[in-house]
Design an enzyme around this catalytic site. Structure first.
Site, PDB file in Angstrom:
ATOM      1  CB  CYS A 172      -1.317   0.180   0.884  1.00  0.00           C
ATOM      2  SG  CYS A 172      -1.898  -0.956   1.179  1.00  0.00           S
ATOM      3  CG  HIS A 174      -3.205   3.046   2.659  1.00  0.00           C
ATOM      4  ND1 HIS A 174      -3.738   2.938   1.454  1.00  0.00           N
ATOM      5  CD2 HIS A 174      -2.934   2.338   3.551  1.00  0.00           C
ATOM      6  CE1 HIS A 174      -4.181   1.976   1.350  1.00  0.00           C
ATOM      7  NE2 HIS A 174      -3.370   0.751   2.425  1.00  0.00           N
ATOM      8  CG  ASN A 211      -7.053  -0.503   1.643  1.00  0.00           C
ATOM      9  OD1 ASN A 211      -6.498  -0.094   0.800  1.00  0.00           O
ATOM     10  ND2 ASN A 211      -6.542  -1.113   2.294  1.00  0.00           N
TER      11      ASN A 211
HETATM   12  O1  UT7 Z   1      -4.048  -1.352   3.019  1.00  0.00           O
HETATM   13  C1  UT7 Z   1      -3.075  -2.764   4.196  1.00  0.00           C
HETATM   14  C2  UT7 Z   1      -2.986  -1.187   5.623  1.00  0.00           C
HETATM   15  N1  UT7 Z   1      -3.991  -1.980   6.165  1.00  0.00           N
HETATM   16  C3  UT7 Z   1      -4.522  -1.345   7.183  1.00  0.00           C
HETATM   17  O2  UT7 Z   1      -3.692  -0.151   7.284  1.00  0.00           O
HETATM   18  C4  UT7 Z   1      -5.736  -1.787   7.842  1.00  0.00           C
HETATM   19  C5  UT7 Z   1      -5.742  -1.770   9.593  1.00  0.00           C
HETATM   20  N2  UT7 Z   1      -6.050  -2.436  10.179  1.00  0.00           N
HETATM   21  C6  UT7 Z   1      -7.779  -2.336  10.073  1.00  0.00           C
HETATM   22  O3  UT7 Z   1      -8.446  -1.397   9.219  1.00  0.00           O
HETATM   23  C7  UT7 Z   1      -8.760  -2.810  10.855  1.00  0.00           C
HETATM   24  O4  UT7 Z   1      -8.443  -3.146  12.185  1.00  0.00           O
HETATM   25  C8  UT7 Z   1      -9.729  -3.493  10.854  1.00  0.00           C
HETATM   26  C9  UT7 Z   1     -10.990  -2.685   9.823  1.00  0.00           C
HETATM   27  C10 UT7 Z   1      -9.569  -4.488   9.510  1.00  0.00           C
HETATM   28  C11 UT7 Z   1     -10.303  -4.267  11.422  1.00  0.00           C
HETATM   29  O5  UT7 Z   1     -11.202  -3.429  12.604  1.00  0.00           O
HETATM   30  P1  UT7 Z   1     -10.984  -3.352  14.178  1.00  0.00           P
HETATM   31  O6  UT7 Z   1     -12.033  -2.487  14.481  1.00  0.00           O
HETATM   32  O7  UT7 Z   1      -9.734  -3.146  14.274  1.00  0.00           O
HETATM   33  O8  UT7 Z   1     -11.527  -4.460  14.641  1.00  0.00           O
HETATM   34  P2  UT7 Z   1     -10.701  -5.713  15.111  1.00  0.00           P
HETATM   35  O9  UT7 Z   1      -9.366  -6.621  14.099  1.00  0.00           O
HETATM   36  O10 UT7 Z   1     -10.283  -5.493  16.631  1.00  0.00           O
HETATM   37  O11 UT7 Z   1     -11.664  -6.924  15.580  1.00  0.00           O
HETATM   38  C12 UT7 Z   1     -13.573  -6.690  16.566  1.00  0.00           C
HETATM   39  C13 UT7 Z   1     -14.104  -7.361  15.941  1.00  0.00           C
HETATM   40  C14 UT7 Z   1     -13.652  -8.861  16.668  1.00  0.00           C
HETATM   41  O12 UT7 Z   1     -14.694  -9.239  17.230  1.00  0.00           O
HETATM   42  P3  UT7 Z   1     -13.878  -9.752  18.178  1.00  0.00           P
HETATM   43  O13 UT7 Z   1     -12.920 -10.846  18.528  1.00  0.00           O
HETATM   44  O14 UT7 Z   1     -14.142  -8.532  19.561  1.00  0.00           O
HETATM   45  O15 UT7 Z   1     -15.388 -10.806  19.189  1.00  0.00           O
HETATM   46  C15 UT7 Z   1     -13.369  -9.333  14.887  1.00  0.00           C
HETATM   47  O16 UT7 Z   1     -14.095 -10.458  14.816  1.00  0.00           O
HETATM   48  O17 UT7 Z   1     -14.911  -7.922  15.033  1.00  0.00           O
HETATM   49  C16 UT7 Z   1     -14.859  -8.664  14.491  1.00  0.00           C
HETATM   50  N3  UT7 Z   1     -15.147  -8.831  12.860  1.00  0.00           N
HETATM   51  C17 UT7 Z   1     -16.773  -8.223  12.065  1.00  0.00           C
HETATM   52  N4  UT7 Z   1     -17.129  -8.097  12.431  1.00  0.00           N
HETATM   53  C18 UT7 Z   1     -18.131  -8.427  11.796  1.00  0.00           C
HETATM   54  C19 UT7 Z   1     -13.579  -8.910  11.558  1.00  0.00           C
HETATM   55  N5  UT7 Z   1     -14.509  -8.022  11.414  1.00  0.00           N
HETATM   56  C20 UT7 Z   1     -15.612  -8.397  10.644  1.00  0.00           C
HETATM   57  C21 UT7 Z   1     -16.507  -7.923   9.916  1.00  0.00           C
HETATM   58  N6  UT7 Z   1     -18.097  -8.090  10.257  1.00  0.00           N
HETATM   59  N7  UT7 Z   1     -15.921  -7.599   8.573  1.00  0.00           N
END
Ligand code: UT7
Length: 372
Positions: A125, A274, A304
């Site tokens: 990215c 980004h 993204n």
């Molecule tokens: O482009 C290259 C660089 N990439 C980035 O910079 C991306 C960086 N990361 C992010 O943008 C975020 O971490 C994500 C959007 C990928 C995830 O958001 P988050 O707020 O960090 O969520 P999380 O990974 O901490 O997950 C929170 C909860 C989890 O459930 P539990 O463990 O709290 O029960 C996940 O399983 O959300 C759950 N979850 C979802 N729920 C509904 C993960 N994906 C989904 C989904 N729908 N699509």
């Protein structure tokens, strides 16, 4: 690492003279993603956690090279006939048309650029900004006179459609800029850059298979790894960990390049980061102290788009005349590798061109027109 500063009195800079972009026509909304029924997700989760409402997908017939060719041609059109014909093409992509050869030479060929040097650049990215740093240095060294920096991605080919952690996030797109050498006070001048990497985080964003460690050819390389499964061939991201790195690195890289330029964050009139996650972008801008009215982006509509996201957001904002030519601009990106890069520039004065993807001509045409 901030790139070496120019010699005292050297005001020559790479200047953006053309901007082009290409989005595939298929729009997929969050509602459509959810309607598939095989992802346990909601519109509230996707919009609330990322800011993404819809994305564009290329579908089976449009390749990364098709997107790249259209965006590059649009950038050449945007630059107009007053600038030299492109003499170098650099394509930032994680999703080349084929593992071998690089996609850039074929894009250059399709553009009619003859035998110019052309190569792919893999910085995930951060790819566009890595390309901008590279092209700026080549320009200022006299190695080229009119490089094209293209960023094109078709993440729909590597994202696992059944992985809710990544499937709703990504879209396909391309964008490009045409550069020439100019002065540091011209609109479009790339003033200072900063770039870096941390391979200690290489497992946080990966496609595990398809390379020399875990080949997909079935050839026994002696690694004892066996044939990779579906999961290994797909893009995987440890989102929560990547989030923390992204905020930290884009903030520190931005601070470094602002310091080298001699700008205070509150003097920035256009901030483009980004487009991975609106919360990450706001966290970086908040830490830097860039007010919300100067934050530009289009993650809501395109998701993204990986390496293409920064130039795509630049093209989108420039097409809307969101900034006056010459406005103080900060670009920053973070991606797999881990990699990051930032640049300060003066807002370009180029008429943005957008284009539809260009279908690839049949292969035999290429063989016939290529002289030995
Ligand atoms: O482009 C290259 C660089 N990439 C980035 O910079 C991306 C960086 N990361 C992010 O943008 C975020 O971490 C994500 C959007 C990928 C995830 O958001 P988050 O707020 O960090 O969520 P999380 O990974 O901490 O997950 C929170 C909860 C989890 O459930 P539990 O463990 O709290 O029960 C996940 O399983 O959300 C759950 N979850 C979802 N729920 C509904 C993960 N994906 C989904 C989904 N729908 N699509």
């Amino acid at each position: 690492m901030t790139s070496p500063s120019s010699a005292p009195g050297d005001r020559a800079r790479a200047v953006i003279t053309g901007i082009g972009s290409c989005l595939p026509p298929l729009v997929v909304t969050n509602t459509q993603v959810i309607a598939r029924g095989d992802l346990d997700t909601t519109d509230e989760w996707i919009t609330g956690r990322t800011g993404i409402h819809r994305r564009r997908l290329a579908g089976p017939t449009i390749s990364t090279g098709d997107l790249a060719t259209a965006a590059a041609r649009a950038a050449i059109d945007s630059a107009g006939s007053a600038v030299p014909r492109p003499d170098l093409l650099l394509l930032a992509t994680t999703t080349p048309d084929r593992p071998c050869p690089a996609t850039a030479p074929e894009v250059a060929h399709r553009l009619g650029l003859g035998t110019v040097p052309a190569f792919d650049l893999a910085a995930v990215c951060s790819g566009f900004l890595y390309g901008l740093v590279t092209a700026s240095a080549l320009l200022r060294s006299g190695t080229c006179r009119a490089p094209l920096v293209v960023a094109a991605e078709k993440y729909s080919t590597i994202v696992d459609p059944f992985d809710r952690d990544t499937a709703p996030l990504f879209g396909d797109a391309a964008a490009a800029v045409a550069l020439r050498l100019g002065d540091a006070d011209e609109p479009g001048a790339v003033l200072e850059t900063d770039w870096g990497s941390d391979g200690g985080g290489s497992d946080l964003i990966t496609v595990a298979a398809g390379g020399s460690r875990l080949p997909t050819t079935g050839i026994d390389t002696g690694t004892g790894t066996g044939t990779p499964g579906h999961g290994d061939r797909c893009f995987r991201m440890r989102g929560r960990q990547v989030y923390a790195h992204a905020v930290r690195r884009m903030t520190s890289s931005s601070e470094a390049v602002l310091a080298t330029t001699g700008w205070r964050p509150e003097e920035v009139r256009a901030f483009i980061g980004h487009q991975a996650n609106q919360r990450i972008l706001d966290a970086v801008a908040d830490r830097l102290g860039v007010p919300p009215r100067h934050r530009l982006g289009n993650i809501r509509d395109v998701g993204n788009t990986a390496g293409a996201s920064v130039p795509l957001a630049l093209a989108d904002a420039a097409a809307r005349h969101a900034c006056a030519p010459g406005a103080r601009t900060l670009l920053t990106a973070f991606g797999g590798g881990l990699t990051w890069a930032s640049a300060t520039l003066l807002w370009p004065d180029a008429p943005v061109r957008t284009a539809a993807p260009e279908p690839r001509p049949p292969l035999h045409d290429h063989q016939e027109v290529s002289p030995p």
